[in-house]
Motif scaffolding. Sequence first.
Motif, short mmCIF file in Angstrom:
data_model
loop_
_atom_site.label_atom_id
_atom_site.label_comp_id
_atom_site.label_asym_id
_atom_site.label_seq_id
_atom_site.Cartn_x
_atom_site.Cartn_y
_atom_site.Cartn_z
N THR A 271 0.86 -1.18 0.00
CA THR A 271 0.00 0.00 0.00
C THR A 271 0.90 1.23 0.00
O THR A 271 1.87 1.30 0.75
CB THR A 271 -0.92 0.02 1.23
OG1 THR A 271 -1.81 -1.11 1.17
CG2 THR A 271 -1.76 1.29 1.27
N LEU A 273 1.33 5.45 0.17
CA LEU A 273 0.76 6.73 0.60
C LEU A 273 1.42 7.84 -0.20
O LEU A 273 2.64 7.99 -0.19
CB LEU A 273 1.00 6.96 2.09
CG LEU A 273 0.60 8.35 2.63
CD1 LEU A 273 -0.91 8.57 2.49
CD2 LEU A 273 1.03 8.50 4.09
N THR A 308 -10.46 11.75 -4.93
CA THR A 308 -10.34 12.70 -3.83
C THR A 308 -11.47 13.72 -3.94
O THR A 308 -12.11 13.86 -4.99
CB THR A 308 -9.00 13.43 -3.88
OG1 THR A 308 -8.87 14.10 -5.14
CG2 THR A 308 -7.83 12.47 -3.70
N ALA A 384 -7.50 5.44 -3.62
CA ALA A 384 -8.54 6.05 -2.79
C ALA A 384 -8.10 7.40 -2.24
O ALA A 384 -6.97 7.54 -1.74
CB ALA A 384 -8.89 5.13 -1.62
N VAL A 386 -8.24 9.76 0.62
CA VAL A 386 -8.51 9.61 2.06
C VAL A 386 -9.56 10.62 2.52
O VAL A 386 -10.42 10.31 3.34
CB VAL A 386 -7.21 9.77 2.87
CG1 VAL A 386 -7.50 9.72 4.37
CG2 VAL A 386 -6.21 8.69 2.49
N ILE A 402 -9.28 1.33 5.77
CA ILE A 402 -7.95 1.36 5.16
C ILE A 402 -7.08 0.24 5.70
O ILE A 402 -6.35 -0.43 4.95
CB ILE A 402 -7.30 2.74 5.38
CG1 ILE A 402 -8.00 3.80 4.53
CG2 ILE A 402 -5.80 2.70 5.06
CD1 ILE A 402 -7.59 5.23 4.85
N GLY A 416 -2.26 -0.93 -3.55
CA GLY A 416 -3.14 0.13 -3.09
C GLY A 416 -2.42 1.47 -3.08
O GLY A 416 -1.24 1.54 -2.74
N LEU A 418 -3.03 5.39 -1.58
CA LEU A 418 -3.82 6.34 -0.80
C LEU A 418 -3.36 7.75 -1.12
O LEU A 418 -2.17 8.04 -1.08
CB LEU A 418 -3.65 6.08 0.69
CG LEU A 418 -4.08 4.70 1.21
CD1 LEU A 418 -3.67 4.53 2.66
CD2 LEU A 418 -5.59 4.52 1.06
N LEU A 420 -3.45 11.46 0.11
CA LEU A 420 -3.73 12.25 1.31
C LEU A 420 -3.49 13.71 1.04
O LEU A 420 -2.36 14.17 0.91
CB LEU A 420 -2.86 11.78 2.48
CG LEU A 420 -3.04 12.54 3.80
CD1 LEU A 420 -4.46 12.35 4.33
CD2 LEU A 420 -2.01 12.11 4.83
N LEU A 431 -1.05 6.90 8.98
CA LEU A 431 -1.06 6.27 7.66
C LEU A 431 0.36 5.91 7.22
O LEU A 431 0.59 4.85 6.62
CB LEU A 431 -1.71 7.19 6.63
CG LEU A 431 -3.22 7.37 6.76
CD1 LEU A 431 -3.72 8.39 5.73
CD2 LEU A 431 -3.96 6.05 6.59
N VAL A 435 1.69 2.06 5.80
CA VAL A 435 1.99 1.77 4.41
C VAL A 435 3.41 1.24 4.22
O VAL A 435 4.25 1.34 5.10
CB VAL A 435 1.79 3.02 3.53
CG1 VAL A 435 0.35 3.52 3.63
CG2 VAL A 435 2.77 4.12 3.91
#
Length: 479
Positions: A271, A273, A308, A384, A386, A402, A416, A418, A420, A431, A435
């Motif tokens: 994942t 970030l 987002t 995704a 956040v 998450i 994945g 994310l 942010l 987070l 990750v």
Amino acid sequence: MNDGDVERVPTGVCGLDELIGGGFPRKSLIVLAGNPGTGKTVLSAQFLYRGCVDYGECGVYASLAESREQFIWEMRGFGFNFEKLEEEGRFRFHESLTAKEAAAPAVLESILEEIGKTGAKRLVIDSFSSLAQAFKEPHEARIILHTILSRVVRYMGCTTILIVEIPYGEEKIGLGVEEFVADGIIVLRRRRLDGRLLRDLEILKMRGTPTPDVQAVFTLKDGFKTFPPFKPKPVEKPRRFKPQPDKKEYFSTGSQEMDKMLGGGYPRGSTVLIEIGGQISTLQYHLISAPTAWNFILHGRGVILTPTRGVDHNLIRMRAEEGGLTCDEVNRLLRICVKEYPGLKPEPYMVAFKGEDAADDYAKYLEVEQKLIENTGQPTLHVAGVDTLIDNYRVEGALSTIRIQATRIRERRGLGILLLKPSYPMLAKPLAALVDVHLKITREHGAVLVYGVKPRTNLHVLEMDTSEGYPMPKITPII
């Protein structure tokens, strides 16, 4: 004199001419100041080298600080072959390492002789600080400066860079008289940003150029390169995105340069970030995330995307079109998660959620994922925002989802991402601990910087490259 009346000498430094109206004013004296190691010699040498090679202007490097052998060796590492230019009679290295007060006029006379022999139109004096140490009074240095200005710059028509060393811990430029005599002043600096090297310059003065307090980021990667503020670039001839190959343990980011920065790409089952700074636009962070989605789809894999806040499905669809994806590929392999609202027009690639109960919506989300896996036989990319998850399910519900999803991605060897935004800065630490890969995107002097926290990388300047017919990230390390 109007700005347009000033004749310009191209510096040969990528990006710098754009900041100063096309180059240095011809027959000008430019003070180039900075601490040791900030890149003064590289910029000056590039000014001379490109002047010889690209503009047919011979040059002289008058050194009071280092030997010819050291200079030639160091500059060869930047691709500057000054030995060849010497052989062709287009460049001279003038060495005066033992200049003293009494010898200063003789040094200047010898420099004039070198200019006369080569017909040089570009001169670098490295450094005035070394010469000025011999003088007892500032006014003596001022006399020498006026001599350089009148005899070398004006009479002989030489555009001149005068290097001035600024000792660590001081801010004053040299003896304090250089700035009054010079036509232009550029200060180079090196500092730290989040513990990483950042190089920047400031143009304090440039005759005939409206550049008050102009600052810019630069690098010494393959020579001196300056980065003006980020500019979007149009795609002139749209083409289909060329998918990048994956490796055994990594998914490609879709960008060879990003893969190289990260040591191979995104680890399978990880994942990621992407922490987005407050001054970063949607286009800028999409340069990082969109090629990964294109790459997944063109390898026949599914992508599930929760935009987002402020980004709707129409913009995501437009990004897909920019990558040359067909309607069939979008409808089969892309799923955009949206919140139900009255009048929502459904599309094959859209999945509507109530956005009220995290558990109920996640169960539906897993059904969507399962269908994509069954249809493709391959793992899925999950992107995704956040902030959207928090708006729908509050912080607790979003974090819980998450965490569960990160475990599921690891088990299924998918990927994945994310996104942010700065709306919820308190979530950066929890987070980041969750990750496997952590990237940050920020801005400095208008330039966009991207770098890895996990894995740790240098700062890289992010630019937009449309040469292949679609928008891609071009990243250059700051070294």
